[in-house]
Motif scaffolding. Structure first.
Motif, PDB file in Angstrom:
ATOM      1  N   THR A  88      -6.886  -8.104  26.388  1.00 43.53           N
ATOM      2  CA  THR A  88      -8.163  -8.827  26.448  1.00 43.53           C
ATOM      3  C   THR A  88      -7.956 -10.054  27.321  1.00 43.53           C
ATOM      4  N   PRO A  89      -9.011 -10.573  27.932  1.00 46.17           N
ATOM      5  CA  PRO A  89      -8.860 -11.737  28.824  1.00 46.17           C
ATOM      6  C   PRO A  89      -8.232 -12.946  28.154  1.00 46.17           C
ATOM      7  N   VAL A  90      -8.718 -13.302  26.939  1.00 49.43           N
ATOM      8  CA  VAL A  90      -8.182 -14.456  26.218  1.00 49.43           C
ATOM      9  C   VAL A  90      -7.929 -14.030  24.775  1.00 49.43           C
ATOM     10  N   SER A  91      -6.678 -13.832  24.432  1.00 46.55           N
ATOM     11  CA  SER A  91      -6.335 -13.359  23.096  1.00 46.55           C
ATOM     12  C   SER A  91      -6.261 -14.521  22.103  1.00 46.55           C
ATOM     13  N   GLN A  92      -6.977 -14.395  21.000  1.00 44.20           N
ATOM     14  CA  GLN A  92      -6.895 -15.381  19.920  1.00 44.20           C
ATOM     15  C   GLN A  92      -5.952 -14.916  18.804  1.00 44.20           C
ATOM     16  N   GLY A  93      -5.637 -13.653  18.808  1.00 43.46           N
ATOM     17  CA  GLY A  93      -4.754 -13.097  17.791  1.00 43.46           C
ATOM     18  C   GLY A  93      -4.377 -11.680  18.178  1.00 43.46           C
ATOM     19  N   SER A  94      -3.476 -11.094  17.437  1.00 43.42           N
ATOM     20  CA  SER A  94      -3.010  -9.741  17.736  1.00 43.42           C
ATOM     21  C   SER A  94      -3.109  -8.878  16.491  1.00 43.42           C
ATOM     22  N   PRO A  95      -3.375  -7.577  16.652  1.00 47.04           N
ATOM     23  CA  PRO A  95      -3.327  -6.685  15.495  1.00 47.04           C
ATOM     24  C   PRO A  95      -1.906  -6.622  14.956  1.00 47.04           C
ATOM     25  N   GLU A  96      -1.778  -6.368  13.670  1.00 54.59           N
ATOM     26  CA  GLU A  96      -0.460  -6.199  13.065  1.00 54.59           C
ATOM     27  C   GLU A  96      -0.008  -4.759  13.293  1.00 54.59           C
ATOM     28  N   VAL A  97       1.136  -4.594  13.969  1.00 55.27           N
ATOM     29  CA  VAL A  97       1.619  -3.264  14.338  1.00 55.27           C
ATOM     30  C   VAL A  97       2.585  -2.744  13.278  1.00 55.27           C
ATOM     31  N   TRP A  98       2.326  -1.503  12.820  1.00 56.21           N
ATOM     32  CA  TRP A  98       3.188  -0.806  11.878  1.00 56.21           C
ATOM     33  C   TRP A  98       3.632   0.516  12.509  1.00 56.21           C
ATOM     34  N   LEU A  99       4.870   0.914  12.276  1.00 58.51           N
ATOM     35  CA  LEU A  99       5.311   2.238  12.666  1.00 58.51           C
ATOM     36  C   LEU A  99       5.240   3.169  11.458  1.00 58.51           C
ATOM     37  N   LEU A 100       4.713   4.368  11.691  1.00 59.20           N
ATOM     38  CA  LEU A 100       4.566   5.361  10.638  1.00 59.20           C
ATOM     39  C   LEU A 100       5.484   6.532  10.910  1.00 59.20           C
ATOM     40  N   GLY A 101       5.940   7.185   9.864  1.00 52.64           N
ATOM     41  CA  GLY A 101       6.776   8.357  10.090  1.00 52.64           C
ATOM     42  C   GLY A 101       7.176   9.022   8.803  1.00 52.64           C
ATOM     43  N   SER A 102       7.750  10.216   8.935  1.00 49.69           N
ATOM     44  CA  SER A 102       8.267  10.955   7.783  1.00 49.69           C
ATOM     45  C   SER A 102       9.668  11.489   8.076  1.00 49.69           C
ATOM     46  N   SER A 103      10.363  10.791   8.989  1.00 52.32           N
ATOM     47  CA  SER A 103      11.724  11.209   9.350  1.00 52.32           C
ATOM     48  C   SER A 103      12.564   9.978   9.663  1.00 52.32           C
ATOM     49  N   HIS A 138       2.793  10.975   1.516  1.00 51.79           N
ATOM     50  CA  HIS A 138       1.707  11.896   1.158  1.00 51.79           C
ATOM     51  C   HIS A 138       1.816  13.217   1.912  1.00 51.79           C
ATOM     52  N   PHE A 139       2.518  13.201   3.040  1.00 48.63           N
ATOM     53  CA  PHE A 139       2.614  14.387   3.887  1.00 48.63           C
ATOM     54  C   PHE A 139       3.566  15.426   3.299  1.00 48.63           C
ATOM     55  N   SER A 140       4.751  14.984   2.880  1.00 47.97           N
ATOM     56  CA  SER A 140       5.677  15.941   2.277  1.00 47.97           C
ATOM     57  C   SER A 140       6.566  15.305   1.214  1.00 47.97           C
ATOM     58  N   GLY A 141       6.975  14.062   1.452  1.00 46.88           N
ATOM     59  CA  GLY A 141       7.859  13.401   0.509  1.00 46.88           C
ATOM     60  C   GLY A 141       9.330  13.681   0.749  1.00 46.88           C
ATOM     61  N   GLU A 142       9.631  14.651   1.628  1.00 50.84           N
ATOM     62  CA  GLU A 142      11.029  14.975   1.899  1.00 50.84           C
ATOM     63  C   GLU A 142      11.664  13.897   2.792  1.00 50.84           C
ATOM     64  N   GLY A 143      12.859  13.484   2.440  1.00 52.07           N
ATOM     65  CA  GLY A 143      13.582  12.506   3.242  1.00 52.07           C
ATOM     66  C   GLY A 143      13.244  11.062   2.959  1.00 52.07           C
TER      67      GLY A 143
END
Length: 349
Positions: A165-180, A199-204
């Motif tokens: 954005t031209p003038v940033s007042q803040g940033s979204p909070e970034v999360w990484l998602l995964g099941s491995s 919720h996808f499998s629970g394995e690992g």
């Protein structure tokens, strides 16, 4: 035993006889209720070409939810990054941050969220090239959404600064998602918060959390590991009702696992009227064993024990309660009742 903070993951389920417009209306109504009930976040998933799922465009849905809510954080669970150009994702979520300052989460996943054909239609590139560049694209998004922006360097020696954005007042909070292990290790190396898609499998699960916590490197974004887990949940006034409302989603899981044609979610009555074979029953029983299904008090106790066991203070529930014949198409009474029974907030009707 303390009770964890709860959040919501929404795939916008589409049931038999329901239009996409009605399914979206039902989910936005659920988001409003979650906001009033004190839930921490409301995230929309990204899936494509599935008759029972309408959550194809998280940024659009997040904007709609943000405009209807006041307090709850809204975000993606997640944006499937191989499907999108990093600059486009950065610009979308920077715009969302401008719409709802301090309330936007950008959850990012490495899987395409569909089949290779859909991936090609979305990007018109190869089916693996953007997956291979996932770490680079995460770094690009972090830079593009920062106040400093990203600097592009050319082989000729020139530079070009880009801002989401031209003038940033803040940033979204970034999360990484995964099941491995992969996303757990990447989140740790980048010093980012991490969500295991239980919720996808629970394995690992045990290994992924251990790797994330052991290998975490403090960063400008986070000074210590931060994680929560997802879970499929059906809470109702009685255990019998909860078991019935779980049936449509369980049968959909069996369809996926046995490569049967995908259809909109059945109603409870439709699911009960059409018994399946032994393999499907085995798949459904195995899935339900990892879900939280029962009356409100039972599910609350199980979620508290689940959070304590894995050392998290937040659980993101996917409210998968199905509908009965005759229930309104533009709202989701079973899903909303799950949220009400699990919330500690007192809310006006």
């Amino acid at each position: 035993m303390s009770f964890p903070q709860l959040s919501v993951l929404d795939l916008i389920p589409v049931r038999s006889g329901q239009s996409s417009a009605q399914a979206v209306a039902a989910s936005l109504d659920t988001a409003v209720r979650a906001d009033r009930l004190g839930y921490r976040r409301y995230w929309f998933a990204e899936h494509h070409n599935m008759p029972a799922v309408a959550s194809t465009t998280p940024p659009v849905l997040i904007a709609a939810a943000a405009s209807r809510t006041e307090r709850i954080r809204v975000g993606s669970g997640g944006v499937m990054l191989p499907n999108h150009a990093p600059l486009v994702v950065a610009e979308q979520f920077a715009a969302l941050e401008a719409i709802a300052p301090g309330r936007v989460d950008l959850g990012i996943g490495r899987a395409p969220g569909s089949d290779p054909v859909i991936t090609q239609l979305l990007l018109r590139t190869g089916t693996t090239s953007d997956v291979d560049r996932f770490p680079e694209h995460i770094a690009n998004i972090l830079a593009l959404t920062s106040a400093q922006g990203a600097t592009v360097r050319f082989t000729s020696g020139g530079e070009y600064t880009v801002h989401a954005t031209p003038v940033s007042q803040g940033s979204p909070e970034v999360w990484l998602l995964g099941s491995s292990d992969y996303s757990a290790r990447l989140a740790a190396s980048l010093g980012l918060p991490y969500v295991f898609a239980n919720h996808f499998s629970g394995e690992g699960l045990e290994r992924a959390l251990a790797l994330y916590r052991q290998e975490f490197q403090p960063s400008e974004y986070l000074d210590a590991p931060r994680t929560f887990l997802t879970a499929n949940v059906v809470a109702a006034d009685t255990a019998e009702e909860a078991g019935e409302r779980a049936l449509p989603q369980l049968r959909m899981m069996a369809r996926l696992r046995t490569n049967r044609p995908l259809v909109p979610l059945e109603t409870v009555e439709q699911a009960k009227a059409d018994p399946w074979d032994g393999l499907s029953t085995t798949i459904m029983d195995a899935a339900r064993a990892k879900w939280f299904v029962g009356d409100g008090a039972t599910v609350r106790a199980e979620l508290a024990a689940f959070a304590e066991r894995w050392g998290v203070d937040e659980v993101m529930i996917s409210p998968v309660a199905g509908a009965y014949d005759g229930e309104p198409l533009d709202t989701a009474p079973g899903r909303i009742r799950s949220l009400e029974l699990l919330s500690t907030a007192s809310v006006a009707a």
